[in-house]
Enzyme design. Sequence first.
Site, mmCIF file in Angstrom:
data_model
loop_
_atom_site.group_PDB
_atom_site.id
_atom_site.type_symbol
_atom_site.label_atom_id
_atom_site.label_comp_id
_atom_site.label_asym_id
_atom_site.label_seq_id
_atom_site.Cartn_x
_atom_site.Cartn_y
_atom_site.Cartn_z
ATOM 1 N N GLU A 128 31.146 22.083 -26.470
ATOM 2 C CA GLU A 128 30.035 22.542 -25.619
ATOM 3 C C GLU A 128 28.722 22.547 -26.392
ATOM 4 O OE1 GLU A 128 30.983 22.023 -22.912
ATOM 5 O OE2 GLU A 128 31.396 23.819 -21.745
ATOM 6 N N THR A 180 23.195 19.403 -18.714
ATOM 7 C CA THR A 180 23.206 20.853 -18.954
ATOM 8 C C THR A 180 22.071 21.248 -19.902
ATOM 9 O OG1 THR A 180 25.568 20.953 -18.579
ATOM 10 C CG2 THR A 180 24.622 22.782 -19.792
HETATM 11 N N1 HSE Z 1 26.767 28.560 -18.199
HETATM 12 C C1 HSE Z 1 26.432 27.192 -18.430
HETATM 13 C C2 HSE Z 1 25.093 26.916 -17.795
HETATM 14 C C3 HSE Z 1 27.488 26.319 -17.845
HETATM 15 O O1 HSE Z 1 24.928 27.306 -16.633
HETATM 16 O O2 HSE Z 1 24.232 26.326 -18.436
HETATM 17 C C4 HSE Z 1 27.224 24.856 -18.005
HETATM 18 O O3 HSE Z 1 28.278 24.150 -17.393
#
Ligand code: HSE
Length: 308
Positions: A128, A180
């Site tokens: 991530e 993201t």
């Molecule tokens: N919590 C993260 C965001 C998840 O919303 O940026 C990304 O998949």
Amino acid sequence: MKSVTIHAPATIANIVCGFDILGLCLHDPCDVMQLSLSDQPGIRIRHLDDHNLPVDPPRNVAGVALLAMLDELDNKPGFELVIEKHIKPGSGLGSSAASAAGAVVAANRLLGDIFSKEDLVRFAMFGEKLASGVKHADNIAPCIYGGVTLIRSIFPLDIVTLSAPPMFVTVVHPQIEVKTSDARQILRKEVLLKDAIRQWGNIAGLVAGLMKGDYDLIGRSLEDVIIEPVRSILIPQFDEVKRQCKAAGALGGGISGSGPSIFMLSKEETTAATLEIIMKDIYTKVGIDFKTYVTTVSAGGTKTINND
Ligand code: HSE
């Protein structure tokens, strides 16, 4: 055991109000990954899809997760990894998390389950970090544990699995890509106290509603006054999808992870099917390609489907 094949499921991070701390696991879609032990040291990655993802381990989310795991082993085995992605990268459905979590769950099986689930989350979060610039576990944890998870903290890791009543999930993925990292960049760094109060009321309400099986409380709590107002502008037709789905009986819903997918929760399967029709109509009318899913919350998480 020399080789293992696993299913790594899609996940919905945030569940509307719980930015970076809540996530749920879906039955569908699901990546398929095969990991084999190799006599040659190092990690070799092959993709059976046309997403053009990097295969160099330090640049691949599954690769960096495996490297983090290997870092903690004295005897470092070699791995051959084959990834067949069905969760499209940049969809908001936890594609990078599925690759990273799937790889470490498979490796742990091959190594005789020497690591705990919490260790696996810790390794997978390196994926991530590579994908979005920041470690977060709200896709990884539900992908590994299944069901609904609360990540109370990542430093140190504190993961709480939550019970939830049966729910149907309708997802529409408009075929645009939202990275993201970009969707995080545009967020404000400060929030107003009045918004924070409303948001933590919703988070507490959602957790209580899930654990009590109180659908009305779940519905009332699916509100995000901090992230959604900023991010929803990246998603065409977002307000329209939400308005029409709620009018048709959805409990509620919003952006899946960082988008562009939108999800809606329903108590009844017939409602979930109606929401799919609504979503299809909206995107067909404006001429944006899309994919939809009608699925349920999966209690199982990443599963071994074959080993030899
Ligand atoms: N919590 C993260 C965001 C998840 O919303 O940026 C990304 O998949």
